[in-house]
Design a protein around this motif. Structure first.
Motif, short mmCIF file in Angstrom:
data_model
loop_
_atom_site.label_atom_id
_atom_site.label_comp_id
_atom_site.label_asym_id
_atom_site.label_seq_id
_atom_site.Cartn_x
_atom_site.Cartn_y
_atom_site.Cartn_z
N VAL A 129 0.53 -1.13 0.03
CA VAL A 129 -0.27 -0.18 0.35
C VAL A 129 0.74 1.28 -0.39
O VAL A 129 1.32 1.53 1.11
N LYS B 184 0.20 4.44 -0.48
CA LYS B 184 -0.98 5.86 -0.76
C LYS B 184 0.31 6.79 0.26
O LYS B 184 0.89 6.15 1.23
N ILE C 203 -7.98 1.16 -3.42
CA ILE C 203 -8.45 0.03 -2.37
C ILE C 203 -9.24 1.70 -1.68
O ILE C 203 -9.89 1.08 -0.52
N MET D 172 -14.22 -7.85 0.14
CA MET D 172 -12.55 -6.88 0.99
C MET D 172 -12.60 -5.96 2.78
O MET D 172 -14.83 -5.77 2.09
N ILE E 98 -11.99 -3.44 6.29
CA ILE E 98 -11.76 -2.84 6.80
C ILE E 98 -11.40 -3.07 8.67
O ILE E 98 -12.80 -1.99 8.81
N MET F 147 -4.07 -6.17 7.35
CA MET F 147 -2.74 -4.45 7.21
C MET F 147 -1.94 -4.92 7.69
O MET F 147 -1.52 -5.73 8.92
N SER F 148 -0.75 -3.98 8.31
CA SER F 148 0.41 -3.95 8.59
C SER F 148 0.16 -4.42 10.41
O SER F 148 1.06 -5.57 10.33
N ARG G 206 -3.68 -5.96 2.58
CA ARG G 206 -2.79 -5.16 2.38
C ARG G 206 -2.37 -4.05 2.74
O ARG G 206 -2.27 -3.84 4.39
N GLY H 36 0.89 -1.62 4.24
CA GLY H 36 1.72 -0.08 4.15
C GLY H 36 2.87 -0.26 4.85
O GLY H 36 3.79 0.46 4.37
N ARG I 276 3.44 6.88 7.82
CA ARG I 276 2.73 8.02 6.73
C ARG I 276 2.56 9.06 7.66
O ARG I 276 2.42 9.19 8.44
#
Ligand SMILES: *Cc1c(COP(=O)(O)O)cnc(C)c1O
Length: 237
Positions: free
Chosen positions: A34, A36, A81, A163, A165, A203-204, A219, A221, A228
């Motif tokens: 990911v 972004k 995503i 999918m 989240i 995710m992470s 996914r 990132g 980020r």
């Protein structure tokens, strides 16, 4: 600070360990990097380290990177995503390989109509709200089947799966719970005759829990590209 290549290697090892624990083949779980808010240079560093699938949240930012990596476009898969508004469907249908965040029939219809004939069908997942009222985005579980049946017949889309989240949770047991619900939902759709093979989840912070519950795309990132900067003051694409 570790390099992107070192981070990627560490994530691949986490994935392989989790897959082994789950009794699954490591190749059964795809790693979506990911990217972004990351620069095109960061994406290229991941590419140089062997990464080929990238996930982006913001359409314009993604288009800039797809353009910057045009020389290796045929080797890459770009996945949207993040939330998709109807005024962005055309560029998305033209530029991406996958969209994970379809949550309305109108968006799916537009993507199908606007997918260029010279490209393969756009690969799509329905984003499902597995955390109930806590989460704002995604189709409610009780509406997934109707949406899936309607999206599955659109000619220029290939519906691949679901999918989610989930809300963050601390323990692995609590992390597994929403992932298990998503998997159960996929199995219901399969029982209704839909040929689906994709669970985009993890995710992470919770990729192990997701792999244990059957994720086929995780996914990731932060664990690859680092933390980020907060995205403040900007409306969601
Ligand atoms: C940002 C994002 C990710 C990656 O999250 P990390 O915690 O940085 O791994 C995954 N999925 C979606 C939809 C995201 O927006």
């Amino acid at each position: 600070m570790l390099s992107i290549a070192e981070n990627l290697e560490a994530v691949r090892q986490r994935l392989a360990r989790a897959a082994t624990c789950a009794g699954r083949a490591p190749q059964a779980v795809g790693l979506l990097a990911v990217s972004k808010t990351c620069s095109a240079e960061a994406v290229r560093a991941a590419y140089a380290a062997g990464q080929r699938a990238f996930g982006e949240n913001y359409v314009q930012e993604a288009l800039d990177k797809i353009h910057a990596l045009a020389d290796v476009r045929s080797e890459l898969a770009w996945h949207l995503i993040g939330p998709l508004q109807s005024n962005k469907t055309r560029v998305v249908a033209e530029a991406f390989d996958w969209v994970h965040s379809v949550d309305r029939l109108k968006i799916a219809q537009r993507l199908s109509e606007q997918r260029p004939v010279w490209l393969p069908p756009l690969q799509v997942c329905l984003q499902v709200n597995v955390s109930g009222e806590l989460s704002k985005s995604g189709v409610p579980l009780h509406e997934v089947a109707a949406l899936a049946q309607a999206v599955a017949v659109l000619p220029r889309l290939q519906l691949r799966g679901l999918m989610a989240i989930p809300e963050p949770a601390d323990s692995e047991a609590a992390q597994r719970e929403p992932h298990r619900r998503l998997h159960a939902c996929l199995m219901q759709l399969q029982a209704q005759g839909l040929a689906l093979d994709t669970l985009s989840m993890g995710m992470s912070a919770d990729l192990e829990a997701a792999v244990l519950e059957g994720a086929t795309w995780v996914r990731v990132g932060t664990a690859i590209f680092g933390a980020r900067a907060p995205r403040s003051g900007l409306a969601p694409q």
